[in-house]
Write a protein that holds these residues in place. Structure first.
Motif, PDB file in Angstrom:
ATOM      1  N   VAL A   1       6.358  -2.086   7.794  1.00  0.00           N
ATOM      2  CA  VAL A   1       6.571  -0.590   7.083  1.00  0.00           C
ATOM      3  C   VAL A   1       8.050  -0.745   6.578  1.00  0.00           C
TER       4      VAL A   1
ATOM      5  N   VAL B   1       1.557  -4.622  10.711  1.00  0.00           N
ATOM      6  CA  VAL B   1       1.779  -4.229   9.468  1.00  0.00           C
ATOM      7  C   VAL B   1       3.400  -3.958   9.110  1.00  0.00           C
TER       8      VAL B   1
ATOM      9  N   ALA C   1       3.396  -1.394   4.146  1.00  0.00           N
ATOM     10  CA  ALA C   1       3.182   0.144   3.887  1.00  0.00           C
ATOM     11  C   ALA C   1       4.491   0.654   3.680  1.00  0.00           C
TER      12      ALA C   1
ATOM     13  N   VAL D   1      -4.892   0.089   4.880  1.00  0.00           N
ATOM     14  CA  VAL D   1      -3.922  -0.656   5.656  1.00  0.00           C
ATOM     15  C   VAL D   1      -4.601  -1.257   6.919  1.00  0.00           C
TER      16      VAL D   1
ATOM     17  N   LEU E   1       1.107   3.230  12.328  1.00  0.00           N
ATOM     18  CA  LEU E   1       0.226   2.083  11.687  1.00  0.00           C
ATOM     19  C   LEU E   1       0.175   0.796  12.625  1.00  0.00           C
TER      20      LEU E   1
ATOM     21  N   ALA F   1       0.323   5.218   2.510  1.00  0.00           N
ATOM     22  CA  ALA F   1      -0.040   4.330   3.537  1.00  0.00           C
ATOM     23  C   ALA F   1      -0.654   5.058   5.098  1.00  0.00           C
ATOM     24  N   THR F   2       0.125   6.387   4.917  1.00  0.00           N
ATOM     25  CA  THR F   2      -0.426   7.269   6.146  1.00  0.00           C
ATOM     26  C   THR F   2      -1.389   8.233   5.771  1.00  0.00           C
TER      27      THR F   2
ATOM     28  N   VAL G   1       0.835  -1.270  -0.315  1.00  0.00           N
ATOM     29  CA  VAL G   1      -0.023   0.065   0.083  1.00  0.00           C
ATOM     30  C   VAL G   1       0.991   1.190  -0.004  1.00  0.00           C
TER      31      VAL G   1
END
Length: 276
Positions: free
Chosen positions: A46, A44, A30, A18, A40, A9-10, A6
């Protein structure tokens, strides 16, 4: 299902994508510019990377078959190498595009991204949302004063909640039969800009009135804020077009999710604190 990448993602939409994928127990990666600042879920993965610097994407793409692509901004300078990198590693991409009438500036960018993706060999699905309800946050400072001065108060749009965009994205990412589809998704009905302001005031419990701002005066303010004359003129042309030709309302969200799209009033309730 393999890892889903993704991007964005933020952001407003990517963050919800997400979170929904993680809650479903799927492997999510992410892509963020600064992992130290990402907030997150722990499950997940990152990974640092930047779509404007394609050379940073190799770690993020390892083992990825599907990507949810949100592009940063409206510049296509690095789009081609990014799409090539995706096509070399992944098999499928869901791209957050736009559903805006001709002459609106950003859609030209989205059309170029769609063209590159179509030619890449990837299986693709395009999400083409109407105007984002979140764009009304640009009025927040004026809302606090009780008066919103802006052009084209009668411009009518079918604003969509970012949660609905994300929910459609997750549905497409996790189910079959969407290859080659371009989905125009929208909110459940039309509201003029003046009506949007009234609803925000009703939800936050404060009277807020609309005051029509001459387009030429708005252009000066937007040039100072955005700096890009072409983008400003395209935005003004887009708002003007919605006065005589309101934005399209579709039932795609309901068909895909089995429930109606969330109304603008619901979005305002979710963001009430942002206007106070």
């Amino acid at each position: 299902m393999s890892t889903i990448l993704v991007t964005g993602a933020t952001g407003n939409v990517g963050g919800h994508v997400v979170n929904e994928l993680a809650r479903a127990g799927l492997e999510v990666r992410a892509l963020v510019r600064d992992p130290a600042k990402a907030r997150l879920p722990d499950e997940v993965e990152v990974v640092a990377g930047d779509l404007t610097r394609p050379e940073t994407l190799e770690p993020a793409l390892a083992g990825v078959e599907t990507a949810f692509l949100v592009w940063p901004g409206f510049a296509a300078r690095t789009a081609e190498p990014v799409v090539e990198a995706l096509a070399a590693k992944a098999r499928r991409v869901v791209y957050l595009s736009a559903n805006v009438p001709d002459g609106g500036g950003p859609p030209i960018f989205h059309q170029e991204l769609e063209r590159l993706i179509r030619a890449s060999g990837l299986s693709w699905t395009f999400l083409r949302p109407s105007g984002f309800a979140a764009n009304t946050l640009g009025w927040a400072d004026q809302i606090r004063t009780g008066v919103v001065r802006w052009p084209y108060g009668q411009a009518a749009r079918a604003l969509i909640h970012e949660k609905d965009i994300a929910a459609v994205g997750v549905h497409v990412l996790t189910s079959a039969g969407h290859g080659g589809a371009a989905y125009p998704i929208s909110g459940p009905g039309l509201l003029t800009q003046a009506e949007q302001v009234r609803i925000i005031g009703e939800v936050i419990g404060r009277e807020v009135r609309w005051e029509e701002l001459p387009p030429e005066e708005a252009r000066e303010h937007l040039l100072a804020a955005w700096g890009d004359a072409n983008f400003v003129d395209s935005a003004l042309a887009g708002w003007r077009s919605f006065v005589d030709s309101p934005e399209e309302v579709t039932d795609v969200v309901e068909k895909l999710l089995g429930r109606p799209a969330l109304p603008f009033r619901s979005w305002v309730r979710d963001h009430e604190a942002d206007f106070r």
